[in-house]
Design a protein around this motif. Structure first.
Motif, PDB file in Angstrom:
ATOM      1  N   ILE A 146       0.775  -1.006  -0.055  1.00 41.03           N
ATOM      2  CA  ILE A 146      -0.006   0.011  -0.058  1.00 41.03           C
ATOM      3  C   ILE A 146       0.932   1.532  -0.136  1.00 41.03           C
ATOM      4  O   ILE A 146       0.282   2.310  -0.294  1.00 41.03           O
ATOM      5  CB  ILE A 146      -0.938   0.090   1.158  1.00 41.03           C
ATOM      6  CG1 ILE A 146      -0.224   0.301   2.752  1.00 41.03           C
ATOM      7  CG2 ILE A 146      -1.971  -1.197   1.128  1.00 41.03           C
ATOM      8  CD1 ILE A 146      -1.337   0.615   3.469  1.00 41.03           C
ATOM      9  N   ASP A 147       2.112   1.274   0.196  1.00 42.84           N
ATOM     10  CA  ASP A 147       2.829   2.228   0.189  1.00 42.84           C
ATOM     11  C   ASP A 147       3.833   2.299  -0.949  1.00 42.84           C
ATOM     12  O   ASP A 147       4.061   3.053  -1.675  1.00 42.84           O
ATOM     13  CB  ASP A 147       3.989   2.401   1.328  1.00 42.84           C
ATOM     14  CG  ASP A 147       4.664   3.443   1.613  1.00 42.84           C
ATOM     15  OD1 ASP A 147       4.545   4.613   0.815  1.00 42.84           O
ATOM     16  OD2 ASP A 147       6.212   3.724   1.956  1.00 42.84           O
ATOM     17  N   TYR A 148       4.268   1.025  -1.521  1.00 42.58           N
ATOM     18  CA  TYR A 148       5.152   0.910  -2.633  1.00 42.58           C
ATOM     19  C   TYR A 148       4.322   1.183  -4.030  1.00 42.58           C
ATOM     20  O   TYR A 148       4.836   1.883  -4.831  1.00 42.58           O
ATOM     21  CB  TYR A 148       5.475  -0.885  -2.938  1.00 42.58           C
ATOM     22  CG  TYR A 148       6.400  -1.011  -3.953  1.00 42.58           C
ATOM     23  CD1 TYR A 148       7.695  -0.565  -4.242  1.00 42.58           C
ATOM     24  CD2 TYR A 148       5.671  -2.052  -4.998  1.00 42.58           C
ATOM     25  CE1 TYR A 148       8.313  -0.615  -5.417  1.00 42.58           C
ATOM     26  CE2 TYR A 148       6.339  -2.491  -6.052  1.00 42.58           C
ATOM     27  CZ  TYR A 148       7.746  -1.553  -6.375  1.00 42.58           C
ATOM     28  OH  TYR A 148       8.412  -1.967  -7.345  1.00 42.58           O
ATOM     29  N   ASP A 149       3.209   0.726  -4.005  1.00 39.52           N
ATOM     30  CA  ASP A 149       2.363   1.355  -5.198  1.00 39.52           C
ATOM     31  C   ASP A 149       0.767   1.206  -4.714  1.00 39.52           C
ATOM     32  O   ASP A 149       0.056   0.427  -5.017  1.00 39.52           O
ATOM     33  CB  ASP A 149       2.428   0.143  -6.263  1.00 39.52           C
ATOM     34  CG  ASP A 149       1.896   0.694  -7.735  1.00 39.52           C
ATOM     35  OD1 ASP A 149       1.065   1.553  -7.499  1.00 39.52           O
ATOM     36  OD2 ASP A 149       2.100   0.034  -8.707  1.00 39.52           O
ATOM     37  N   ARG A 150       0.701   2.370  -4.299  1.00 39.41           N
ATOM     38  CA  ARG A 150      -0.705   2.592  -3.617  1.00 39.41           C
ATOM     39  C   ARG A 150      -1.899   2.316  -4.329  1.00 39.41           C
ATOM     40  O   ARG A 150      -2.879   1.650  -3.818  1.00 39.41           O
ATOM     41  CB  ARG A 150      -0.867   4.091  -2.989  1.00 39.41           C
ATOM     42  CG  ARG A 150      -2.319   4.259  -2.068  1.00 39.41           C
ATOM     43  CD  ARG A 150      -2.069   5.527  -1.681  1.00 39.41           C
ATOM     44  NE  ARG A 150      -3.398   5.676  -0.586  1.00 39.41           N
ATOM     45  CZ  ARG A 150      -3.261   4.841   0.673  1.00 39.41           C
ATOM     46  NH1 ARG A 150      -2.514   4.229   1.081  1.00 39.41           N
ATOM     47  NH2 ARG A 150      -4.360   5.115   1.466  1.00 39.41           N
ATOM     48  N   TYR A 151      -1.906   2.676  -5.619  1.00 42.54           N
ATOM     49  CA  TYR A 151      -3.108   2.584  -6.332  1.00 42.54           C
ATOM     50  C   TYR A 151      -3.256   1.251  -7.404  1.00 42.54           C
ATOM     51  O   TYR A 151      -3.977   1.071  -8.327  1.00 42.54           O
ATOM     52  CB  TYR A 151      -3.374   3.852  -7.281  1.00 42.54           C
ATOM     53  CG  TYR A 151      -3.427   4.956  -6.347  1.00 42.54           C
ATOM     54  CD1 TYR A 151      -4.696   5.081  -5.709  1.00 42.54           C
ATOM     55  CD2 TYR A 151      -2.607   5.916  -6.244  1.00 42.54           C
ATOM     56  CE1 TYR A 151      -4.948   6.127  -4.828  1.00 42.54           C
ATOM     57  CE2 TYR A 151      -2.631   6.719  -5.348  1.00 42.54           C
ATOM     58  CZ  TYR A 151      -3.924   7.122  -4.814  1.00 42.54           C
ATOM     59  OH  TYR A 151      -4.302   8.119  -4.021  1.00 42.54           O
ATOM     60  N   SER A 152      -2.163   0.479  -7.105  1.00 40.61           N
ATOM     61  CA  SER A 152      -2.146  -0.911  -7.746  1.00 40.61           C
ATOM     62  C   SER A 152      -3.212  -1.798  -7.604  1.00 40.61           C
ATOM     63  O   SER A 152      -3.983  -1.565  -6.339  1.00 40.61           O
ATOM     64  CB  SER A 152      -0.902  -1.659  -7.497  1.00 40.61           C
ATOM     65  OG  SER A 152      -0.733  -2.106  -6.265  1.00 40.61           O
ATOM     66  N   ARG A 153      -3.514  -2.855  -8.257  1.00 39.40           N
ATOM     67  CA  ARG A 153      -4.698  -3.695  -7.915  1.00 39.40           C
ATOM     68  C   ARG A 153      -4.437  -4.342  -6.471  1.00 39.40           C
ATOM     69  O   ARG A 153      -5.314  -4.661  -5.835  1.00 39.40           O
ATOM     70  CB  ARG A 153      -5.012  -4.618  -8.990  1.00 39.40           C
ATOM     71  CG  ARG A 153      -6.433  -5.664  -8.885  1.00 39.40           C
ATOM     72  CD  ARG A 153      -6.282  -6.546 -10.245  1.00 39.40           C
ATOM     73  NE  ARG A 153      -7.385  -7.577  -9.889  1.00 39.40           N
ATOM     74  CZ  ARG A 153      -7.242  -8.769 -10.369  1.00 39.40           C
ATOM     75  NH1 ARG A 153      -6.126  -9.151 -11.006  1.00 39.40           N
ATOM     76  NH2 ARG A 153      -8.250  -9.685 -10.146  1.00 39.40           N
ATOM     77  N   GLY A 154      -3.233  -4.829  -6.349  1.00 36.59           N
ATOM     78  CA  GLY A 154      -2.937  -5.640  -5.156  1.00 36.59           C
ATOM     79  C   GLY A 154      -3.001  -4.673  -3.996  1.00 36.59           C
ATOM     80  O   GLY A 154      -3.629  -5.282  -2.823  1.00 36.59           O
ATOM     81  N   SER A 155      -2.563  -3.485  -3.830  1.00 35.17           N
ATOM     82  CA  SER A 155      -2.839  -2.787  -2.944  1.00 35.17           C
ATOM     83  C   SER A 155      -4.288  -2.257  -2.508  1.00 35.17           C
ATOM     84  O   SER A 155      -4.631  -2.364  -1.458  1.00 35.17           O
ATOM     85  CB  SER A 155      -2.022  -1.249  -3.242  1.00 35.17           C
ATOM     86  OG  SER A 155      -2.113  -0.352  -2.353  1.00 35.17           O
ATOM     87  N   LEU A 156      -5.116  -1.910  -3.492  1.00 36.46           N
ATOM     88  CA  LEU A 156      -6.362  -1.773  -3.514  1.00 36.46           C
ATOM     89  C   LEU A 156      -7.022  -2.983  -2.651  1.00 36.46           C
ATOM     90  O   LEU A 156      -8.118  -2.765  -1.974  1.00 36.46           O
ATOM     91  CB  LEU A 156      -7.056  -1.234  -4.670  1.00 36.46           C
ATOM     92  CG  LEU A 156      -6.563   0.040  -5.402  1.00 36.46           C
ATOM     93  CD1 LEU A 156      -7.160   0.337  -6.650  1.00 36.46           C
ATOM     94  CD2 LEU A 156      -6.709   1.260  -4.275  1.00 36.46           C
ATOM     95  N   THR A 157      -6.733  -3.907  -3.101  1.00 36.47           N
ATOM     96  CA  THR A 157      -7.474  -5.195  -2.642  1.00 36.47           C
ATOM     97  C   THR A 157      -7.345  -5.286  -1.097  1.00 36.47           C
ATOM     98  O   THR A 157      -8.131  -5.800  -0.411  1.00 36.47           O
ATOM     99  CB  THR A 157      -6.814  -6.417  -3.433  1.00 36.47           C
ATOM    100  OG1 THR A 157      -7.242  -6.323  -4.826  1.00 36.47           O
ATOM    101  CG2 THR A 157      -7.779  -7.694  -2.790  1.00 36.47           C
ATOM    102  N   TYR A 158      -6.067  -5.198  -0.654  1.00 35.15           N
ATOM    103  CA  TYR A 158      -5.396  -5.220   0.697  1.00 35.15           C
ATOM    104  C   TYR A 158      -6.223  -4.163   1.652  1.00 35.15           C
ATOM    105  O   TYR A 158      -6.641  -4.523   2.762  1.00 35.15           O
ATOM    106  CB  TYR A 158      -3.838  -5.309   0.916  1.00 35.15           C
ATOM    107  CG  TYR A 158      -3.389  -6.672   1.005  1.00 35.15           C
ATOM    108  CD1 TYR A 158      -3.801  -7.557   1.989  1.00 35.15           C
ATOM    109  CD2 TYR A 158      -2.524  -7.159  -0.205  1.00 35.15           C
ATOM    110  CE1 TYR A 158      -3.215  -8.924   1.832  1.00 35.15           C
ATOM    111  CE2 TYR A 158      -2.020  -8.472  -0.147  1.00 35.15           C
ATOM    112  CZ  TYR A 158      -2.194  -9.232   0.723  1.00 35.15           C
ATOM    113  OH  TYR A 158      -1.880 -10.587   0.954  1.00 35.15           O
ATOM    114  N   GLN A 159      -6.426  -2.901   0.854  1.00 31.64           N
ATOM    115  CA  GLN A 159      -6.990  -1.908   1.546  1.00 31.64           C
ATOM    116  C   GLN A 159      -8.325  -2.433   1.655  1.00 31.64           C
ATOM    117  O   GLN A 159      -8.931  -2.105   2.922  1.00 31.64           O
ATOM    118  CB  GLN A 159      -6.965  -0.721   0.869  1.00 31.64           C
ATOM    119  CG  GLN A 159      -5.664  -0.200   0.928  1.00 31.64           C
ATOM    120  CD  GLN A 159      -5.446   1.222  -0.074  1.00 31.64           C
ATOM    121  OE1 GLN A 159      -6.194   2.007   0.049  1.00 31.64           O
ATOM    122  NE2 GLN A 159      -4.731   1.128  -0.967  1.00 31.64           N
TER     123      GLN A 159
END
Length: 262
Positions: free
Chosen positions: A230-243
């Motif tokens: 969520i810090d490395y690539d905040r708006y990537s699909r993986g980040s959004l999914t963990y959020q």
């Protein structure tokens, strides 16, 4: 009162450590106080939280084996608090085995009892094996979160883990329950992922999270930069999914905090 969650699966490479780091970071960001307790001698969770595992002698080993005050070993990171691990933890399991039977299974539980109420949630990153450090984690935990990779052999490994959980519940920790089962490395384009998801939901029913973590290059890259996704690539699909997973987790726990999570 805080809640202790062991994140466990004896199969490596299922997203266990990534889930610990990502959940702590996502919860911390929305105002939930979380601690990551790294029980894995590989100490990948420690590195994933951006902490230099060789930076301090105050760590899980010094607390569990040398009797150091646990509060001294807790370190603040931009992504939440951390009880770090390093390679010296590889000998901790052997040293714990040498303790008396009544003491050796509850070393971690006794340690975390001192700080349990200081946090909303404490996540334990368990080693990828069913041994003494994992047993200590299960004895200390209120619940177990199980990441399951969407591959056939992941289902085979679940049998051993569920047997260990049942044995721990019967012999040492009667209050232990399943927190949830998280599908990881999910690829909606493949029949296999869909089949694995169907089987998991059939067995675990509503314990299966609605959110499934996708297979993602960006998630895989994040640890090498010492950052949660969520810090490395905040708006990537993986980040959004963990959020989104963090929000689902909060709802399932009926937690009132969390930066507007409803």
């Amino acid at each position: 009162m805080g809640k202790i969650i062991a994140v466990a699966n004896q199969k490596g490479g299922v997203g266990k450590t990534t889930t610990c780091v990502s959940m702590c970071a996502a919860l911390n960001e929305i105002g939930v106080k979380a601690l990551l307790c790294d029980m894995d001698p590989q100490s990948n969770a420690t590195s994933g939280m951006g902490f230099n595992k060789d930076k301090t002698v105050h760590n899980m080993y010094s607390v569990l084996i040398e009797g150091e005050d646990v509060k001294k070993a807790i370190h603040s990171t931009p992504y939440g608090d951390l009880l770090p691990s390093n390679s010296i933890m590889s000998g901790a399991g052997v040293e714990i085995v040498g303790m008396t039977e009544n003491a050796r299974n509850f070393v971690l539980k006794n340690t975390l009892s001192v700080i349990k109420n200081d946090y909303d949630f404490i996540f334990i990153d368990c080693p990828p094996s069913l041994e003494m450090l994992t047993l200590n984690s299960l004895c200390a935990a209120d619940t177990v979160l199980i990441p399951v990779q969407c591959e056939y052999f992941a289902l085979e490994g679940l049998k051993d883990l569920m047997t260990t959980i049942r044995m721990t519940k019967k012999a040492y920790n009667p209050e232990l329950e399943i927190e949830g089962v998280l599908l990881t490395m999910y690829d909606s384009r493949t029949n296999l992922s869909s089949q694995i998801a169907t089987e998991i939901k059939k067995y675990f029913k509503d314990k299966t999270y609605n959110i499934a973590i996708p297979r993602s290059v960006r998630i895989a890259e994040a640890p090498s930069h010492g950052k949660p996704i969520i810090d490395y690539d905040r708006y990537s699909r993986g980040s959004l999914t963990y959020q989104e997973l963090a929000k689902e987790f909060i709802k399932r726990n009926n937690h009132s905090k969390g930066g507007g999570v409803k």
